[in-house]
Design a protein around this motif. Structure first.
Motif, short mmCIF file in Angstrom:
data_model
loop_
_atom_site.label_atom_id
_atom_site.label_comp_id
_atom_site.label_asym_id
_atom_site.label_seq_id
_atom_site.Cartn_x
_atom_site.Cartn_y
_atom_site.Cartn_z
N ASP A 1 -5.94 -16.06 -4.11
CA ASP A 1 -5.63 -16.65 -2.81
C ASP A 1 -4.14 -17.01 -2.80
N MET A 2 -3.33 -16.12 -2.22
CA MET A 2 -1.88 -16.29 -2.29
C MET A 2 -1.36 -17.49 -1.51
N LYS A 3 -2.12 -17.89 -0.47
CA LYS A 3 -1.66 -19.02 0.34
C LYS A 3 -1.71 -20.33 -0.44
N GLY B 1 7.99 -17.53 -0.90
CA GLY B 1 6.81 -17.19 -1.70
C GLY B 1 5.98 -16.11 -1.02
N GLY B 2 5.33 -15.26 -1.83
CA GLY B 2 4.56 -14.15 -1.27
C GLY B 2 3.39 -14.60 -0.40
N GLY B 3 2.93 -15.84 -0.62
CA GLY B 3 1.79 -16.33 0.15
C GLY B 3 2.20 -17.21 1.32
N ASP C 1 4.21 -9.43 15.78
CA ASP C 1 3.95 -10.15 17.04
C ASP C 1 3.30 -11.50 16.77
N TYR C 2 2.50 -11.53 15.72
CA TYR C 2 1.71 -12.72 15.40
C TYR C 2 2.18 -13.19 14.02
N LEU C 3 2.34 -14.50 13.84
CA LEU C 3 3.03 -14.94 12.63
C LEU C 3 2.16 -15.65 11.59
N GLY D 1 3.74 -11.50 1.81
CA GLY D 1 3.28 -10.42 0.92
C GLY D 1 2.35 -9.45 1.63
N GLY D 2 1.55 -9.96 2.56
CA GLY D 2 0.59 -9.12 3.30
C GLY D 2 1.29 -8.13 4.22
N THR D 3 2.28 -8.59 4.97
CA THR D 3 2.94 -7.64 5.90
C THR D 3 3.87 -6.70 5.13
N LEU D 4 4.51 -7.19 4.07
CA LEU D 4 5.40 -6.30 3.29
C LEU D 4 4.60 -5.21 2.57
N SER D 5 3.32 -5.44 2.35
CA SER D 5 2.49 -4.41 1.72
C SER D 5 2.12 -3.32 2.71
N ASN D 6 2.42 -3.55 4.01
CA ASN D 6 2.13 -2.54 5.03
C ASN D 6 3.42 -2.01 5.66
N ALA D 7 4.15 -2.88 6.36
CA ALA D 7 5.45 -2.55 6.96
C ALA D 7 5.95 -3.78 7.73
N GLY D 8 5.16 -4.22 8.73
CA GLY D 8 5.55 -5.37 9.54
C GLY D 8 6.42 -4.94 10.71
N VAL D 9 5.80 -4.67 11.85
CA VAL D 9 6.58 -4.20 12.99
C VAL D 9 6.35 -5.03 14.24
N GLY E 1 3.23 -0.60 0.05
CA GLY E 1 2.42 -0.03 -1.03
C GLY E 1 0.95 -0.40 -1.01
N LEU E 2 0.48 -1.06 0.07
CA LEU E 2 -0.94 -1.37 0.25
C LEU E 2 -1.51 -2.14 -0.94
N GLY E 3 -0.67 -2.93 -1.56
CA GLY E 3 -1.11 -3.77 -2.68
C GLY E 3 -1.47 -3.00 -3.93
N GLN E 4 -1.06 -1.73 -4.03
CA GLN E 4 -1.51 -0.86 -5.12
C GLN E 4 -0.71 -0.96 -6.41
N PHE E 5 0.47 -1.54 -6.35
CA PHE E 5 1.36 -1.47 -7.53
C PHE E 5 1.65 -2.82 -8.17
N GLY E 6 1.49 -3.86 -7.38
CA GLY E 6 1.77 -5.18 -7.92
C GLY E 6 1.53 -6.24 -6.86
N ILE E 7 1.60 -7.47 -7.28
CA ILE E 7 1.42 -8.58 -6.35
C ILE E 7 2.78 -9.23 -6.10
N TYR F 1 -1.54 3.43 10.90
CA TYR F 1 -0.82 2.27 10.38
C TYR F 1 -1.90 1.26 9.99
N LEU F 2 -1.68 0.50 8.90
CA LEU F 2 -2.73 -0.35 8.33
C LEU F 2 -3.94 0.55 8.06
N PRO F 3 -3.69 1.67 7.36
CA PRO F 3 -4.69 2.73 7.27
C PRO F 3 -5.97 2.29 6.57
P1 FAD Z 1 -4.26 -9.51 3.90
O1 FAD Z 1 -5.12 -8.96 4.96
O2 FAD Z 1 -4.74 -10.70 3.20
O3 FAD Z 1 -3.92 -8.35 2.84
C1 FAD Z 1 -3.56 -7.06 3.25
C2 FAD Z 1 -3.39 -6.14 2.02
O4 FAD Z 1 -2.23 -6.53 1.30
C3 FAD Z 1 -4.55 -6.21 1.03
O5 FAD Z 1 -4.71 -4.97 0.43
C4 FAD Z 1 -4.07 -7.24 0.03
O6 FAD Z 1 -4.67 -7.06 -1.23
C5 FAD Z 1 -2.58 -6.97 0.00
N1 FAD Z 1 -1.78 -8.16 -0.27
C6 FAD Z 1 -1.84 -9.36 0.33
N2 FAD Z 1 -0.90 -10.18 -0.17
C7 FAD Z 1 -0.23 -9.48 -1.10
C8 FAD Z 1 0.84 -9.77 -1.97
N3 FAD Z 1 1.42 -10.96 -2.00
N4 FAD Z 1 1.27 -8.80 -2.80
C9 FAD Z 1 0.70 -7.57 -2.80
N5 FAD Z 1 -0.32 -7.25 -2.00
C10 FAD Z 1 -0.78 -8.19 -1.16
N6 FAD Z 1 1.09 -6.03 11.85
C11 FAD Z 1 2.30 -5.66 12.28
O7 FAD Z 1 3.00 -4.90 11.62
N7 FAD Z 1 2.79 -6.12 13.46
C12 FAD Z 1 2.11 -7.00 14.24
O8 FAD Z 1 2.60 -7.40 15.28
C13 FAD Z 1 0.84 -7.43 13.79
N8 FAD Z 1 0.13 -8.34 14.49
C14 FAD Z 1 -1.09 -8.72 14.05
C15 FAD Z 1 -1.81 -9.67 14.78
C16 FAD Z 1 -3.05 -10.09 14.36
C17 FAD Z 1 -3.80 -11.13 15.18
C18 FAD Z 1 -3.62 -9.54 13.20
C19 FAD Z 1 -4.99 -9.94 12.76
C20 FAD Z 1 -2.92 -8.60 12.45
C21 FAD Z 1 -1.65 -8.19 12.87
N9 FAD Z 1 -0.89 -7.27 12.14
C22 FAD Z 1 0.35 -6.90 12.58
C23 FAD Z 1 -1.43 -6.65 10.92
C24 FAD Z 1 -1.00 -7.40 9.68
O9 FAD Z 1 0.37 -7.20 9.43
C25 FAD Z 1 -1.76 -6.90 8.46
O10 FAD Z 1 -3.14 -6.97 8.69
C26 FAD Z 1 -1.41 -7.71 7.23
O11 FAD Z 1 -1.94 -7.09 6.10
C27 FAD Z 1 -1.98 -9.07 7.35
O12 FAD Z 1 -1.40 -9.93 6.43
P2 FAD Z 1 -2.32 -10.87 5.55
O13 FAD Z 1 -1.38 -11.81 4.94
O14 FAD Z 1 -3.44 -11.44 6.30
O15 FAD Z 1 -2.81 -9.77 4.49
#
Ligand code: FAD
Length: 514
Positions: free
Chosen positions: A108-110, A130-132, A155-157, A162-170, A214-220, A469-471
């Motif tokens: 639980d990173m938070k 911090g990543g959480g 759009d939503y904060l 760490g979660g958005t950087l594991s995807n892209a964050g747009v 990297g979809l959380g595949q390489f490290g935390i 995206y967020l595949p």
């Molecule tokens: P989680 O869902 O907890 O984790 C996502 C993945 O990342 C999992 O595989 C997890 O294991 C991994 N992970 C989590 N933390 C880490 C870490 N510290 N290190 C390595 N891996 C980690 N995305 C956008 O780009 N733009 C938007 O505007 C946007 N708006 C959104 C609005 C809402 C209401 C919601 C629900 C989602 C939105 N998203 C948006 C998608 C969001 O960016 C992703 O779902 C993101 O993964 C959520 O972050 P989280 O912290 O909840 O990650």
């Protein structure tokens, strides 16, 4: 819905994942960490759910690490077990169980406490975060205490760094600064080998780029260095309406390609009807504004398009100066006269705008109901056909929530990161942000999921150049297709940084091995 969840779980308990050793409460007692381990149903139940609300996968335990060293201890412990897996959980805002681990450990990173602090370096204009940490907290700290702010947002904060950087964050700033992954210069990562490593463009760069997207595949990710810039005081937030898709895209592309532009450019599709959620009423920005459909041309089709822009300004700017800039920029656009809405609000409220939507949705119960969302990137080349087949046809009645679509620029993304994109400089984000009723029937959710699948199938059948995206995929074959010529690089990176495939099993990318 209970049955739905049960079935989804059954479907996703892939037989390829070996059963971890059977363990009882306290089984991890030889795991020596400063933080805590929680086996209780409340914690494991929560960590077994996500915003998507369609999957439920129970972990063995939830770890609340005291910091990065605890994360490393957990990973080293997992490495010694023959079958355990581990997933970082940010804020659990994934849709399809990506942060879950069947009988594995959830970190639980938070809960990293003081290690999620936000340290601002004013001279060098960055924050070590911090990543959480939640982006909302990064915003508040940087703006309130320093008058500074990150460049690129979502759009939503209430999402973790760490979660958005594991995807892209747009969001609407990405056309200018790239996704959030383009605005960090250093990461502290605990790899799947259990090593705590600092990496950047110039130091351990392979790890740095692997982890970004990297979809959380390489490290935390336990810490990220986020670039900052001076924060504006105010924002003028504007929406203008189009009936023709080619005029909407021409204007959106003009804005994202120009040096002189707004600070934020997004757009969405809405239904040409009085439906309160999907139609005209979803456009005005303020309760004292209303959408007058008599301004629409006779030629308007089943859906309409809204370009959403924002201009930053300071409290010192004269209103006339702000107006002049806005009129100059809007003057280049061909939206429908009289279908223009605008409000002025302070910068923090603008960035926290979706929080207000959340509060309203929580009150009605629809925030906690399932969300079968679909996000994709579609090449500009195919957007006109996509509009005809998907927006005007499959989605002509809306998705009971926003249908975002706006252009992004390939050149603002670093090809060394793990994200894969369509070809060409301009591609569009398409986001179907579906909501349901507070207590949807099983078939309603199934219909939404089926419609998502139909859209993906349609894109494949028509040979569209697109990427999810967020595949979310269930098999390696599908992942291979997703990554195409980048699959080899992704697999190589995996063998280097997480050779036993212990990390983020919820992505269904690799199988835990010995
Ligand atoms: P989680 O869902 O907890 O984790 C996502 C993945 O990342 C999992 O595989 C997890 O294991 C991994 N992970 C989590 N933390 C880490 C870490 N510290 N290190 C390595 N891996 C980690 N995305 C956008 O780009 N733009 C938007 O505007 C946007 N708006 C959104 C609005 C809402 C209401 C919601 C629900 C989602 C939105 N998203 C948006 C998608 C969001 O960016 C992703 O779902 C993101 O993964 C959520 O972050 P989280 O912290 O909840 O990650």
């Amino acid at each position: 819905l209970a049955c739905l969840v049960e079935r989804f779980v059954a479907e996703n308990d892939t037989d390829s994942i070996p059963e971890p050793e059977k363990t009882n409460d306290g089984a991890l007692k030889d795991l020596d960490i400063e933080g805590s381990i929680d086996y209780g149903p409340a914690a494991t139940g929560l960590a077994g759910k996500d915003f998507g609300g369609m999957y439920a996968v129970k972990p063995l335990a939830v770890i609340r690490p005291a910091g990065a060293d605890d994360v490393a201890r957990v990973i080293r412990y997992v490495l010694q077990s023959p079958t355990l897996t581990v997933a970082a959980r940010g804020n659990g805002h994934s849709i399809n169980g990506q942060a879950m681990a069947h009988n594995g450990l959830i970190i639980d990173m938070k809960s990293m406490g003081d290690n999620n602090r936000i340290d601002v370096n004013v001279t060098s204009m960055y924050a070590d975060v911090g990543g959480g940490a939640l982006w909302a907290d990064v915003l508040k700290r940087c703006v309130s205490d320093y008058g500074l702010a990150p460049k690129s947002w979502t759009d939503y904060l209430d999402l973790t760094v760490g979660g958005t950087l594991s995807n892209a964050g747009v969001s609407g700033q990405a056309f200018r600064y790239g996704p959030q992954t383009s605005t960090v210069t250093e990461l502290e990562v605990v790899t799947g080998n259990g090593e705590k490593t600092v990496c950047s463009n110039s130091q351990n760069s392979e790890l740095f780029f692997s982890v970004l997207g990297g979809l959380g595949q390489f490290g935390i990710i336990t810490r990220a260095r986020v670039l900052l810039q001076p924060a504006p005081d105010m924002v003028r937030w504007i929406r203008v309406v189009y009936s023709e898709f080619d005029e909407f895209t021409r204007d959106a592309e003009l804005l994202v390609m120009s040096q002189e532009s707004f600070n934020y450019v997004e757009g969405f599709v809405f239904v040409n009807s009085s439906n309160p959620v999907n139609g005209w009423p979803s456009v005005p920005l303020d309760s004292n504004q209303s959408f007058d459909p008599t301004h629409l041309p006779k030629s308007a089709g089943p859906v309409l398009y809204c370009l959403e822009v924002a201009l930053h300004y300071s409290n010192h700017d004269k209103p006339s100066t702000v107006n002049t800039v806005v009129e100059k920029l809007l003057g280049k656009l061909k939206f429908i006269e009289n279908l223009r809405f605008e409000i002025d609000l302070n910068y923090m409220n603008f960035l926290l705008r979706v929080k207000h939507v959340e509060q309203a949705a929580r009150a009605t119960g629809i925030w906690d109901a399932p969300h079968p969302w679909l996000n994709m990137f579609v090449s500009k080349r195919d957007m006109s056909a996509f509009n005809r087949i998907v927006f005007q046809n499959i989605l002509k009645d809306g998705v009971n929530g926003p249908i975002l679509t706006y252009p992004l620029l390939h050149s603002k993304w670093d090809n060394r990161s793990s994200v894969v994109l369509p070809q060409g400089e301009i591609f569009y984000l398409v986001a179907l942000l579906r909501f349901s009723h507070p207590h949807p029937k099983e078939f309603e959710i199934k219909q939404m999921v089926a419609q998502n699948q139909k859209i993906i199938q349609t894109c494949n059948d028509n040979g569209f150049d697109f990427k999810l995206y967020l595949p979310h995929y269930k098999s390696t074959v599908e992942w291979k297709k997703h990554f195409e010529d980048q699959w080899g690089r992704f697999v190589e990176r995996k063998s280097k940084f997480d050779p036993k495939a212990i990390l983020a099993p919820g992505q269904n990318l690799f199988t835990r091995n010995h």
